[in-house]
Scaffold this motif. Structure first.
Motif, PDB file in Angstrom:
ATOM      1  N   UNK A 231      10.958 -22.671  34.813  1.00 25.73           N
ATOM      2  CA  UNK A 231      11.460 -23.526  35.892  1.00 25.73           C
ATOM      3  C   UNK A 231      11.990 -22.677  37.042  1.00 25.73           C
ATOM      4  N   UNK A 232      12.701 -21.609  36.712  1.00 20.73           N
ATOM      5  CA  UNK A 232      13.193 -20.691  37.751  1.00 20.73           C
ATOM      6  C   UNK A 232      12.028 -20.131  38.546  1.00 20.73           C
ATOM      7  N   UNK A 233      11.019 -19.632  37.833  1.00 21.44           N
ATOM      8  CA  UNK A 233       9.861 -19.036  38.504  1.00 21.44           C
ATOM      9  C   UNK A 233       9.184 -20.049  39.422  1.00 21.44           C
ATOM     10  N   UNK A 234       8.969 -21.270  38.920  1.00 19.03           N
ATOM     11  CA  UNK A 234       8.304 -22.282  39.733  1.00 19.03           C
ATOM     12  C   UNK A 234       9.094 -22.661  40.968  1.00 19.03           C
ATOM     13  N   UNK A 235      10.400 -22.876  40.813  1.00 18.44           N
ATOM     14  CA  UNK A 235      11.223 -23.294  41.951  1.00 18.44           C
ATOM     15  C   UNK A 235      11.311 -22.207  43.015  1.00 18.44           C
ATOM     16  N   UNK A 236      11.417 -20.956  42.609  1.00 15.84           N
ATOM     17  CA  UNK A 236      11.530 -19.868  43.586  1.00 15.84           C
ATOM     18  C   UNK A 236      10.209 -19.594  44.283  1.00 15.84           C
ATOM     19  N   UNK A 237       9.104 -19.679  43.544  1.00 17.39           N
ATOM     20  CA  UNK A 237       7.803 -19.466  44.169  1.00 17.39           C
ATOM     21  C   UNK A 237       7.498 -20.560  45.188  1.00 17.39           C
ATOM     22  N   UNK A 238       7.868 -21.799  44.859  1.00 22.59           N
ATOM     23  CA  UNK A 238       7.695 -22.898  45.819  1.00 22.59           C
ATOM     24  C   UNK A 238       8.642 -22.725  46.993  1.00 22.59           C
ATOM     25  N   UNK A 239       9.888 -22.324  46.702  1.00 25.65           N
ATOM     26  CA  UNK A 239      10.895 -22.160  47.752  1.00 25.65           C
ATOM     27  C   UNK A 239      10.461 -21.146  48.797  1.00 25.65           C
ATOM     28  N   UNK A 240       9.736 -20.121  48.350  1.00 27.87           N
ATOM     29  CA  UNK A 240       9.331 -19.079  49.285  1.00 27.87           C
ATOM     30  C   UNK A 240       8.382 -19.547  50.363  1.00 27.87           C
ATOM     31  N   UNK A 241       7.727 -20.682  50.171  1.00 24.80           N
ATOM     32  CA  UNK A 241       6.709 -21.122  51.126  1.00 24.80           C
ATOM     33  C   UNK A 241       7.029 -22.478  51.753  1.00 24.80           C
ATOM     34  N   UNK A 242       8.274 -22.952  51.604  1.00 22.67           N
ATOM     35  CA  UNK A 242       8.680 -24.205  52.251  1.00 22.67           C
ATOM     36  C   UNK A 242       9.103 -23.904  53.686  1.00 22.67           C
ATOM     37  N   UNK A 243       8.612 -24.645  54.669  1.00 18.76           N
ATOM     38  CA  UNK A 243       9.038 -24.423  56.061  1.00 18.76           C
ATOM     39  C   UNK A 243      10.538 -24.644  56.226  1.00 18.76           C
ATOM     40  N   UNK A 244      11.154 -23.859  57.115  1.00 18.85           N
ATOM     41  CA  UNK A 244      12.600 -23.984  57.336  1.00 18.85           C
ATOM     42  C   UNK A 244      12.989 -25.361  57.866  1.00 18.85           C
ATOM     43  N   UNK A 245      12.047 -26.029  58.520  1.00 20.54           N
ATOM     44  CA  UNK A 245      12.366 -27.348  59.072  1.00 20.54           C
ATOM     45  C   UNK A 245      12.695 -28.362  57.983  1.00 20.54           C
ATOM     46  N   UNK A 246      12.137 -28.170  56.804  1.00 19.59           N
ATOM     47  CA  UNK A 246      12.418 -29.072  55.687  1.00 19.59           C
ATOM     48  C   UNK A 246      13.650 -28.587  54.937  1.00 19.59           C
ATOM     49  N   UNK A 247      14.804 -28.659  55.596  1.00 20.52           N
ATOM     50  CA  UNK A 247      16.026 -28.100  55.012  1.00 20.52           C
ATOM     51  C   UNK A 247      16.399 -28.791  53.714  1.00 20.52           C
ATOM     52  N   UNK A 248      16.202 -30.099  53.634  1.00 23.97           N
ATOM     53  CA  UNK A 248      16.558 -30.839  52.415  1.00 23.97           C
ATOM     54  C   UNK A 248      15.750 -30.358  51.221  1.00 23.97           C
ATOM     55  N   UNK A 249      14.469 -30.030  51.459  1.00 24.99           N
ATOM     56  CA  UNK A 249      13.627 -29.559  50.371  1.00 24.99           C
ATOM     57  C   UNK A 249      13.997 -28.127  49.984  1.00 24.99           C
ATOM     58  N   UNK A 250      14.381 -27.327  50.980  1.00 23.27           N
ATOM     59  CA  UNK A 250      14.830 -25.961  50.709  1.00 23.27           C
ATOM     60  C   UNK A 250      16.057 -25.982  49.802  1.00 23.27           C
ATOM     61  N   UNK A 251      17.045 -26.814  50.168  1.00 26.57           N
ATOM     62  CA  UNK A 251      18.271 -26.904  49.378  1.00 26.57           C
ATOM     63  C   UNK A 251      17.976 -27.452  47.981  1.00 26.57           C
ATOM     64  N   UNK A 252      17.085 -28.444  47.903  1.00 23.53           N
ATOM     65  CA  UNK A 252      16.746 -29.045  46.608  1.00 23.53           C
ATOM     66  C   UNK A 252      16.147 -28.019  45.660  1.00 23.53           C
ATOM     67  N   UNK A 253      15.170 -27.249  46.137  1.00 27.73           N
ATOM     68  CA  UNK A 253      14.526 -26.264  45.279  1.00 27.73           C
ATOM     69  C   UNK A 253      15.485 -25.125  44.934  1.00 27.73           C
ATOM     70  N   UNK A 254      16.347 -24.742  45.898  1.00 33.03           N
ATOM     71  CA  UNK A 254      17.332 -23.693  45.620  1.00 33.03           C
ATOM     72  C   UNK A 254      18.315 -24.153  44.546  1.00 33.03           C
ATOM     73  N   UNK A 255      18.736 -25.425  44.616  1.00 35.18           N
ATOM     74  CA  UNK A 255      19.669 -25.934  43.623  1.00 35.18           C
ATOM     75  C   UNK A 255      19.005 -26.116  42.269  1.00 35.18           C
ATOM     76  N   UNK A 256      17.720 -26.472  42.256  1.00 34.87           N
ATOM     77  CA  UNK A 256      16.988 -26.542  40.989  1.00 34.87           C
ATOM     78  C   UNK A 256      16.918 -25.158  40.350  1.00 34.87           C
ATOM     79  N   UNK A 257      16.642 -24.154  41.182  1.00 36.63           N
ATOM     80  CA  UNK A 257      16.641 -22.783  40.665  1.00 36.63           C
ATOM     81  C   UNK A 257      18.011 -22.374  40.167  1.00 36.63           C
ATOM     82  N   UNK A 258      19.067 -22.818  40.876  1.00 36.94           N
ATOM     83  CA  UNK A 258      20.429 -22.478  40.464  1.00 36.94           C
ATOM     84  C   UNK A 258      20.765 -23.124  39.123  1.00 36.94           C
ATOM     85  N   UNK A 259      20.386 -24.381  38.951  1.00 34.14           N
ATOM     86  CA  UNK A 259      20.626 -25.058  37.682  1.00 34.14           C
ATOM     87  C   UNK A 259      19.891 -24.345  36.553  1.00 34.14           C
ATOM     88  N   UNK A 260      18.638 -23.976  36.813  1.00 36.36           N
ATOM     89  CA  UNK A 260      17.825 -23.347  35.777  1.00 36.36           C
ATOM     90  C   UNK A 260      18.343 -21.959  35.420  1.00 36.36           C
TER      91      UNK A 260
END
Length: 348
Positions: free
Chosen positions: A204-233
C-alpha cells in the motif's frame, strides 16, 4: 513483550504507539501557536523528566535476572491473582534457562576483563546476529525493513513543503491518520499474521507513493489524500514490524537485535531530508518514486521471514535455528513428496 501473554502481544506492542499519534495531533496545533522553534524544543523536552520516577516501578526481564526472577514472578502473580507452581519447580526451570543461555556469563566476563576483551565481547555480541544462517536471514531482512521504514516515515513527515500543503495542518492530520494505524492493525495482525499484514502495508505504501509522484499539484485534495494513505500505511507497517522483530529475535539477542534495527532506521531517517532536497530539486516526484520502490522491495523481503503469530518467544539462537530449521525441513520434505507424486502421476 517478554512478560505479556501471547494473546496480548499484538495489543501491547501496537497500542503503546497510540499516545505518539495523539501527541502529533497536539503538536501540529502547538507548533502553529508557538512558532519559535527554540521554545518549542525546550517545552516539549521538559516532560521527559517525568519518566525518571517511573523507572522505580519497572522490573527487569525475569528471563535472565535469575536472582530477582522469583520475586518478580511472585509480585506478578499477586497483582494478577494467579497461582504459581511450587518454588522447587520454578527454580528448576530457571536453572534450565541458565544452562541454555550463555549471555549472563559473557556479560560477567566483559565486566572483569580489560578493554580489549570488552571490545571483543561487544563485537561478538553483534556478530552473533549474523553468524548462523537463519539468524542472519532474519537480521538482514529486518535491517532492510527498518531502513525503508525510517526513510519513508520521515520522508513523508518532512515532505509537507514539497507537497505544497500547510506543514502544521499536515502534521496534525498525519497524527489523525496514525490513530487507526495504532488500533485497527491489532485485529488485522491476529487474523492475517505478522508476515502477510506487514507485506500488505508495504505494498500500500509503494502504491500510494508511486501514484503521489505523478499527481498534478493542482489536485491538492488528491495529493493530501494519497500522502495521508501512505502515512497510515507506513504507521501500520512500522508498528507491525516492531511487533514482528520483538517476537522473532530470541531473548539472548533481542535487545541488541532491536537496538541495531533502530539504528538502521535512524540512518534512513537521517538520509530522508537529504534525498528530499537533492532529488526533489531535479523533479518533485523523484524522491516519492524512490520511496515507493524501496517500500515494494521491503514487501518482497518480508517473504523471507517466518511467521511468528502464536509462536513462543524463543530464548536462544540455538533454539531459533532448531525451531525454524525443523519447520523448513518439514516444508521441504512435503514439497519433495508432492513433486514425487506428481512425477509418478505424469509417468503413468
Amino acid at each position: 513483550m517478554e512478560v505479556s501473554e501471547p494473546k496480548y502481544r499484538a495489543a501491547v506492542s501496537i497500542l503503546i504507539f497510540l499516545p505518539w499519534a495523539l501527541c502529533l495531533i497536539v503538536l501540529g496545533g502547538y507548533g502553529y501557536l508557538l512558532r519559535d522553534w527554540r521554545w518549542f524544543s525546550v517545552t516539549t523536552s521538559l516532560p521527559c523528566l517525568l519518566f525518571l520516577p517511573m523507572l522505580l516501578f519497572l522490573d527487569e526481564s525475569p528471563r535472565w535476572r535469575h536472582d530477582d526472577a522469583l520475586r518478580i514472578l511472585r509480585k506478578s502473580a499477586r497483582w494478577n491473582k494467579a497461582q504459581l507452581p511450587p518454588e522447587e519447580e520454578l527454580r528448576a526451570l530457571m536453572d534450565l534457562i541458565r544452562k541454555e543461555g550463555l549471555t549472563a556469563n559473557k556479560e560477567g566476563d566483559a565486566s572483569t576483563s580489560g578493554l580489549v576483551s570488552s571490545l571483543r565481547n561487544i563485537v561478538e555480541d553483534v556478530v552473533v546476529l549474523v553468524r548462523t544462517r537463519r539468524m542472519r536471514s532474519i537480521t538482514l531482512s529486518f535491517y532492510a525493513q527498518f531502513f525503508v521504514l525510517g526513510i519513508v516515515y520521515y520522508g513523508l513527515s518532512f515532505g509537507a513543503d514539497k507537497l505544497g500543503v500547510d506543514p502544521f495542518v499536515y502534521m496534525a492530520v498525519s497524527g489523525v491518520m496514525e490513530v487507526p494505524g495504532g488500533t485497527l492493525t491489532i485485529p488485522l495482525v491476529e487474523k492475517m499474521g505478522r508476515r502477510a499484514s506487514s507485506t500488505l502495508f508495504f505494498v500500500v505504501i509503494a502504491g500510494s507513493l508511486l501514484v503521489l509522484g505523478f499527481i498534478p499539484d493542482a489536485l491538492e485534495w488528491l495529493v493530501v489524500t494519497m500522502a495521508m494513505l501512505g502515512r497510515l500505511a507506513i504507521t501500520a507497517a512500522y508498528q507491525i514490524v516492531v511487533l514482528y522483530v520483538s517476537e522473532l529475535f530470541p531473548t539472548e539477542v533481542r535487545v541488541r537485535g532491536i537496538g541495531t534495527c533502530t539504528m538502521v532506521s535512524e540512518i534512513g531517517a537521517m538520509l530522508a531530508p537529504f534525498i528530499l532536497e537533492s532529488l526533489g530539486s531535479i523533479k518533485p516526484w523523484v524522491p516519492l518514486v524512490m520511496f515507493g520502490v524501496a517500500a515494494f522491495v521491503a514487501s518482497v523481503i518480508t517473504f523471507w521471514l517466518p511467521e511468528s503469530r502464536g509462536a513462543p518467544m524463543l530464548d536462544t539462537v540455538a533454539s531459533l535455528e532448531a525451531a525454524y530449521g525443523a519447520a523448513e525441513d518439514a516444508r521441504d520434505s512435503s514439497l519433495d513428496h508432492e513433486l514425487t507424486d506428481k512425477s509418478a502421476t505424469d509417468t503413468r
